[in-house]
Scaffold this active site. Sequence first.
Site, PDB file in Angstrom:
ATOM      1  N   GLY A   6      30.755  89.786  34.646  1.00  0.00           N
ATOM      2  CA  GLY A   6      31.008  88.365  34.423  1.00  0.00           C
ATOM      3  C   GLY A   6      32.354  87.892  34.947  1.00  0.00           C
ATOM      4  O   GLY A   6      32.861  86.853  34.505  1.00  0.00           O
ATOM      5  N   SER A   7      32.913  88.614  35.912  1.00  0.00           N
ATOM      6  CA  SER A   7      34.205  88.142  36.441  1.00  0.00           C
ATOM      7  C   SER A   7      34.034  86.804  37.159  1.00  0.00           C
ATOM      8  O   SER A   7      34.950  85.970  37.152  1.00  0.00           O
ATOM      9  CB  SER A   7      34.848  89.191  37.353  1.00  0.00           C
ATOM     10  OG  SER A   7      34.157  89.310  38.568  1.00  0.00           O
ATOM     11  N   ASN A   8      32.883  86.575  37.760  1.00  0.00           N
ATOM     12  CA  ASN A   8      32.640  85.270  38.384  1.00  0.00           C
ATOM     13  C   ASN A   8      32.456  84.178  37.333  1.00  0.00           C
ATOM     14  O   ASN A   8      32.920  83.056  37.514  1.00  0.00           O
ATOM     15  CB  ASN A   8      31.423  85.342  39.316  1.00  0.00           C
ATOM     16  CG  ASN A   8      31.787  85.944  40.653  1.00  0.00           C
ATOM     17  OD1 ASN A   8      32.455  85.314  41.451  1.00  0.00           O
ATOM     18  ND2 ASN A   8      31.381  87.186  40.886  1.00  0.00           N
ATOM     19  N   MET A  84      21.010  89.977  38.241  1.00  0.00           N
ATOM     20  CA  MET A  84      20.395  91.057  39.015  1.00  0.00           C
ATOM     21  C   MET A  84      18.879  91.104  38.868  1.00  0.00           C
ATOM     22  O   MET A  84      18.285  92.181  38.901  1.00  0.00           O
ATOM     23  CB  MET A  84      21.017  92.404  38.607  1.00  0.00           C
ATOM     24  CG  MET A  84      22.513  92.478  38.868  1.00  0.00           C
ATOM     25  SD  MET A  84      22.966  92.143  40.581  1.00  0.00           S
ATOM     26  CE  MET A  84      22.403  93.649  41.354  1.00  0.00           C
ATOM     27  N   ARG A  85      18.243  89.960  38.706  1.00  0.00           N
ATOM     28  CA  ARG A  85      16.788  89.897  38.689  1.00  0.00           C
ATOM     29  C   ARG A  85      16.319  88.951  39.779  1.00  0.00           C
ATOM     30  O   ARG A  85      16.976  87.925  40.030  1.00  0.00           O
ATOM     31  CB  ARG A  85      16.255  89.360  37.345  1.00  0.00           C
ATOM     32  CG  ARG A  85      16.719  90.094  36.118  1.00  0.00           C
ATOM     33  CD  ARG A  85      16.218  91.506  36.039  1.00  0.00           C
ATOM     34  NE  ARG A  85      14.768  91.621  36.072  1.00  0.00           N
ATOM     35  CZ  ARG A  85      14.128  92.799  36.165  1.00  0.00           C
ATOM     36  NH1 ARG A  85      14.820  93.918  36.255  1.00  0.00           N
ATOM     37  NH2 ARG A  85      12.816  92.843  36.184  1.00  0.00           N
ATOM     38  N   HIS A 103      26.709  86.064  46.529  1.00  0.00           N
ATOM     39  CA  HIS A 103      26.283  87.347  47.090  1.00  0.00           C
ATOM     40  C   HIS A 103      27.448  87.973  47.860  1.00  0.00           C
ATOM     41  O   HIS A 103      28.122  87.278  48.632  1.00  0.00           O
ATOM     42  CB  HIS A 103      25.089  87.123  48.029  1.00  0.00           C
ATOM     43  CG  HIS A 103      24.551  88.396  48.585  1.00  0.00           C
ATOM     44  ND1 HIS A 103      23.760  89.257  47.848  1.00  0.00           N
ATOM     45  CD2 HIS A 103      24.730  88.982  49.792  1.00  0.00           C
ATOM     46  CE1 HIS A 103      23.470  90.307  48.594  1.00  0.00           C
ATOM     47  NE2 HIS A 103      24.042  90.173  49.777  1.00  0.00           N
TER      48      HIS A 103
HETATM   49  C1  GRF Z   1      29.305  89.937  42.488  1.00  0.00           C
HETATM   50  O1  GRF Z   1      29.862  90.777  43.456  1.00  0.00           O
HETATM   51  C2  GRF Z   1      28.230  89.068  43.090  1.00  0.00           C
HETATM   52  O2  GRF Z   1      28.440  88.772  44.420  1.00  0.00           O
HETATM   53  C3  GRF Z   1      27.005  89.928  42.935  1.00  0.00           C
HETATM   54  O3  GRF Z   1      27.174  90.563  41.690  1.00  0.00           O
HETATM   55  C4  GRF Z   1      28.561  90.702  41.413  1.00  0.00           C
HETATM   56  C5  GRF Z   1      28.815  90.162  40.045  1.00  0.00           C
HETATM   57  O4  GRF Z   1      30.113  90.436  39.618  1.00  0.00           O
HETATM   58  N1  GRF Z   1      25.811  89.119  43.011  1.00  0.00           N
HETATM   59  P1  GRF Z   1      30.654  89.869  38.224  1.00  0.00           P
HETATM   60  O5  GRF Z   1      29.663  90.274  37.148  1.00  0.00           O
HETATM   61  O6  GRF Z   1      30.783  88.387  38.331  1.00  0.00           O
HETATM   62  O7  GRF Z   1      31.984  90.531  38.034  1.00  0.00           O
END
Ligand code: GRF
Length: 186
Positions: A6-8, A84-85, A103
Amino acid sequence: MASGSGSNFEAVAKSIECGNLNAKIAVLIHNKPDIQAIERARKRNIPTVFLDHRNYPTREDLDRAIVAALQAHQVECVVMAGWMRVITQVLIDAFVDRVINIHPSLLPSFPGIRSIEQALAAKVKITGCTVHLVSLEVDSGPILVQSAVPVLPEDTAETLHARIQIQEHIILPQAIEILAQRLFHL
Ligand code: GRF
């Protein structure tokens, strides 16, 4: 929507908190029970909904549950932030041109899983990350924002991913802003 650290998600939340992004995170949907993304939401009092994909016989069934949760929280745009689905037409139809995905490659290169390993194996000198509108085909759809990241000779998948993630955390809030401007003429 998140399946991992969940860093994003955190980057979007921080961008809102510091006034760079005019948005509200209505809900975090996750499909795994013990991921770091949950804590990141809870400490901000953002509601979380756990939808375990193993409880749904088909991808469409899972997506129907996702759509119901999103609508219950009056969501206007959907951000797949490490989801991831594979999603289906059910989600796309419910939020036409309002679902985005991040991505870790410069699409259309290296779609699918293990894209960083794919980039290293191809020995590309530049890779990066992409935020795009979601269409039915995995990791395709019109691109909103990209950022390039050089591949260093000593890079491993971990070091390269770490540098890509720095860029992801910049372009994901930017892409949300672009989407919001398009949709709501802000
Ligand atoms: C990211 O690298 C994104 O591009 C990919 O999954 C990863 C998720 O990272 N789809 P986080 O969970 O947001 O740290």
